[in-house]
Scaffold this active site. Sequence first.
Site, short mmCIF file in Angstrom:
data_model
loop_
_atom_site.label_atom_id
_atom_site.label_comp_id
_atom_site.label_asym_id
_atom_site.label_seq_id
_atom_site.Cartn_x
_atom_site.Cartn_y
_atom_site.Cartn_z
N TYR A 115 -2.69 3.57 3.76
CA TYR A 115 -1.85 2.57 3.07
C TYR A 115 -1.99 1.21 3.72
O TYR A 115 -2.31 0.22 3.07
CB TYR A 115 -0.38 3.02 3.08
CG TYR A 115 0.60 1.90 2.79
CD1 TYR A 115 0.64 1.31 1.53
CD2 TYR A 115 1.47 1.41 3.77
CE1 TYR A 115 1.53 0.27 1.24
CE2 TYR A 115 2.36 0.38 3.50
CZ TYR A 115 2.39 -0.19 2.23
OH TYR A 115 3.26 -1.22 1.97
N LYS A 151 -3.63 -2.40 2.39
CA LYS A 151 -2.88 -3.67 2.31
C LYS A 151 -3.57 -4.75 3.15
O LYS A 151 -3.65 -5.91 2.75
CB LYS A 151 -1.44 -3.47 2.79
CG LYS A 151 -0.59 -2.57 1.91
CD LYS A 151 -0.31 -3.12 0.52
CE LYS A 151 0.60 -4.32 0.51
NZ LYS A 151 0.95 -4.74 -0.89
N THR A 166 2.79 -6.40 4.03
CA THR A 166 3.70 -5.61 4.87
C THR A 166 3.39 -5.81 6.35
O THR A 166 2.24 -6.09 6.72
CB THR A 166 3.55 -4.11 4.50
OG1 THR A 166 4.10 -3.31 5.54
CG2 THR A 166 2.07 -3.71 4.38
N ASP A 167 4.40 -5.61 7.18
CA ASP A 167 4.17 -5.69 8.63
C ASP A 167 3.27 -4.55 9.12
O ASP A 167 2.74 -4.62 10.23
CB ASP A 167 5.51 -5.70 9.40
CG ASP A 167 6.35 -4.44 9.20
OD1 ASP A 167 5.98 -3.59 8.37
OD2 ASP A 167 7.40 -4.32 9.88
N GLU A 168 3.10 -3.53 8.28
CA GLU A 168 2.30 -2.37 8.72
C GLU A 168 0.83 -2.73 8.93
O GLU A 168 0.10 -1.98 9.59
CB GLU A 168 2.47 -1.21 7.73
CG GLU A 168 3.92 -0.81 7.61
CD GLU A 168 4.17 0.51 6.89
OE1 GLU A 168 3.30 1.39 6.92
OE2 GLU A 168 5.27 0.65 6.31
P1 NAD Z 1 7.23 0.79 -5.23
O1 NAD Z 1 6.31 1.94 -5.00
O2 NAD Z 1 8.70 1.05 -5.39
O3 NAD Z 1 6.77 -0.02 -6.53
C1 NAD Z 1 5.42 -0.26 -6.83
C2 NAD Z 1 5.35 -0.68 -8.28
O4 NAD Z 1 3.97 -0.99 -8.59
C3 NAD Z 1 5.78 0.44 -9.25
O5 NAD Z 1 6.63 -0.09 -10.24
C4 NAD Z 1 4.46 0.90 -9.85
O6 NAD Z 1 4.60 1.41 -11.17
C5 NAD Z 1 3.64 -0.39 -9.83
N1 NAD Z 1 2.20 -0.15 -9.86
C6 NAD Z 1 1.48 0.74 -9.13
N2 NAD Z 1 0.18 0.67 -9.46
C7 NAD Z 1 0.06 -0.30 -10.40
C8 NAD Z 1 -1.02 -0.86 -11.14
N3 NAD Z 1 -2.28 -0.44 -10.96
N4 NAD Z 1 -0.78 -1.86 -12.02
C9 NAD Z 1 0.50 -2.31 -12.22
N5 NAD Z 1 1.56 -1.81 -11.57
C10 NAD Z 1 1.35 -0.82 -10.67
O7 NAD Z 1 6.95 -0.22 -4.03
P2 NAD Z 1 7.93 -1.24 -3.32
O8 NAD Z 1 8.58 -0.58 -2.19
O9 NAD Z 1 8.74 -1.93 -4.35
O10 NAD Z 1 6.86 -2.26 -2.71
C11 NAD Z 1 6.41 -3.39 -3.46
C12 NAD Z 1 5.42 -4.18 -2.63
O11 NAD Z 1 6.02 -4.59 -1.41
C13 NAD Z 1 4.18 -3.36 -2.24
O12 NAD Z 1 3.06 -4.20 -2.36
C14 NAD Z 1 4.44 -2.98 -0.79
O13 NAD Z 1 3.22 -2.85 -0.09
C15 NAD Z 1 5.24 -4.16 -0.31
N6 NAD Z 1 6.18 -3.90 0.79
C16 NAD Z 1 7.07 -2.86 0.72
C17 NAD Z 1 7.99 -2.67 1.74
C18 NAD Z 1 9.02 -1.57 1.68
O14 NAD Z 1 9.76 -1.37 2.64
N7 NAD Z 1 9.15 -0.84 0.59
C19 NAD Z 1 7.98 -3.52 2.85
C20 NAD Z 1 7.06 -4.57 2.90
C21 NAD Z 1 6.17 -4.75 1.86
P1 TYD Z 2 9.18 5.41 5.15
O1 TYD Z 2 10.45 5.18 4.40
O2 TYD Z 2 8.16 6.33 4.55
O3 TYD Z 2 8.56 3.98 5.48
P2 TYD Z 2 7.31 3.57 6.43
O4 TYD Z 2 6.53 4.78 6.77
O5 TYD Z 2 6.54 2.66 5.54
O6 TYD Z 2 7.91 2.89 7.61
O7 TYD Z 2 9.54 5.99 6.59
C1 TYD Z 2 10.40 5.29 7.47
C2 TYD Z 2 10.43 6.05 8.77
O8 TYD Z 2 11.06 7.31 8.54
C3 TYD Z 2 9.04 6.39 9.30
O9 TYD Z 2 9.07 6.32 10.72
C4 TYD Z 2 8.82 7.82 8.87
C5 TYD Z 2 10.21 8.40 8.89
N1 TYD Z 2 10.45 9.49 7.92
C6 TYD Z 2 10.97 10.70 8.35
O10 TYD Z 2 11.23 10.93 9.55
N2 TYD Z 2 11.20 11.68 7.42
C7 TYD Z 2 10.93 11.49 6.09
O11 TYD Z 2 11.12 12.44 5.29
C8 TYD Z 2 10.40 10.23 5.66
C9 TYD Z 2 10.08 9.98 4.21
C10 TYD Z 2 10.19 9.25 6.61
#
Ligand code: NAD
Ligand code: TYD
Length: 337
Positions: free
Chosen positions: A151, A155, A126-128
């Site tokens: 988090y 990562k 992630t970019d985070e």
């Molecule tokens: P999500 O929380 O929707 O899904 C995570 C999945 O991992 C779930 O299906 C969960 O059951 C599974 N999981 C958790 N612990 C596990 C374990 N010990 N063994 C096997 N499976 C397990 O997350 P997401 O938003 O789909 O993100 C997926 C990946 O992409 C993550 O690694 C996250 O860091 C990365 N990512 C997410 C975003 C975003 O905007 N959501 C952006 C950049 C990167």
């Molecule tokens: P989020 O979807 O949790 O993603 P991330 O923290 O990984 O960027 O949040 C996106 C943005 O929205 C973040 O700046 C936090 C804000 N946010 C709120 O203001 N209210 C909320 O209830 C949530 C879940 C997020």
Amino acid sequence: MKNVLVTGGAGFIGSCFVRMILDNHDDTFVLNLDSITYAGNLENLDGYQNNPNHCFVKGSICDAQLVANLIDKYEITSIVNFAAESHVDRSLTNPGIFIETNVQGTLTLLNAAVEKKIEKFLQVSTDEVYGSLGEDGLFTEQTPLSPNSPYSASKASADMLVAAFGHSYGLSYNITRCSNNYGEFQFPEKMIPLMINNALHDKDLPVYGDGLQIRDWLWVYDHCTAIWEVLTHGKSGEVYNVGGNNEKTNIEVIELILSKLGKDKSLIKHVTDRAGHDRRYAIDSSKIKQQLGWSPTVTFEEQIEKTIEWYLENTTWLKNVASGDYLNYYNEMYEDR
Ligand code: NAD
Ligand code: TYD
């Protein structure tokens, strides 16, 4: 025929990746390993469960014996690691599980990858991990890691382990670092589906602090095509940033959701800011664009509309997921190892 172990393939992004492969790449078999935490949902794979190129196994990436057995049994050649605890707010209240899954789990996969001579390990990061930006500038692959939340620290730790396994043991790997994703099947704890869900029920929309924090939004499917390009053509040992060039303040996105749903701005409620809240994320994706020819296929403006429509058409999914009822229902379908 390529045999890919996809971890976390029942989550938001992982399930999109699985559906994308099964729809477009007949020569690829997907072994989907997911422990089905609160965020995992087999409903995200409806219509794909019986695809002969897909096998779902309920289990954890922390289970070394299971991972080793699966790699042997399914003759796995590459691993794409999506499995993670993914929500910043949860990491602030329970950091331990983030270390267990995101760090220890990745280490378990890396050990297996080296032992079983896996051809490519792709870590979905992630970019985070780069921390927070000021008003100007973009994250590049050279930006130093400076994570601010448990988090993002977990990562970043995983990323460093992946690179160390490449350096020390010759593991062929890539790391992708993507900005915030939006789209269908996102768990409604994340901002966009949470705001849609609350607005649909005329509940307050909790905006952290002033709501002027900036995120760089990318459609989930475009993230998945980027991961596919990196998996198939990425140069070993390289990091690729992935982003949408769609910087929006949170309040802009929330007001857009309200307007699309025909709801009043009075639902917006400014609440206490998230601890250590990163102010701005923005990605420079020129490397993946230039080297692998990837680019997003949609604009934020058109796809956010379609995303909101998808949640309106899938209120049962939203209700089941938000209530947790689906867990009982789908437990009966899980094939325990
Ligand atoms: P999500 O929380 O929707 O899904 C995570 C999945 O991992 C779930 O299906 C969960 O059951 C599974 N999981 C958790 N612990 C596990 C374990 N010990 N063994 C096997 N499976 C397990 O997350 P997401 O938003 O789909 O993100 C997926 C990946 O992409 C993550 O690694 C996250 O860091 C990365 N990512 C997410 C975003 C975003 O905007 N959501 C952006 C950049 C990167
Ligand atoms: P989020 O979807 O949790 O993603 P991330 O923290 O990984 O960027 O949040 C996106 C943005 O929205 C973040 O700046 C936090 C804000 N946010 C709120 O203001 N209210 C909320 O209830 C949530 C879940 C997020």
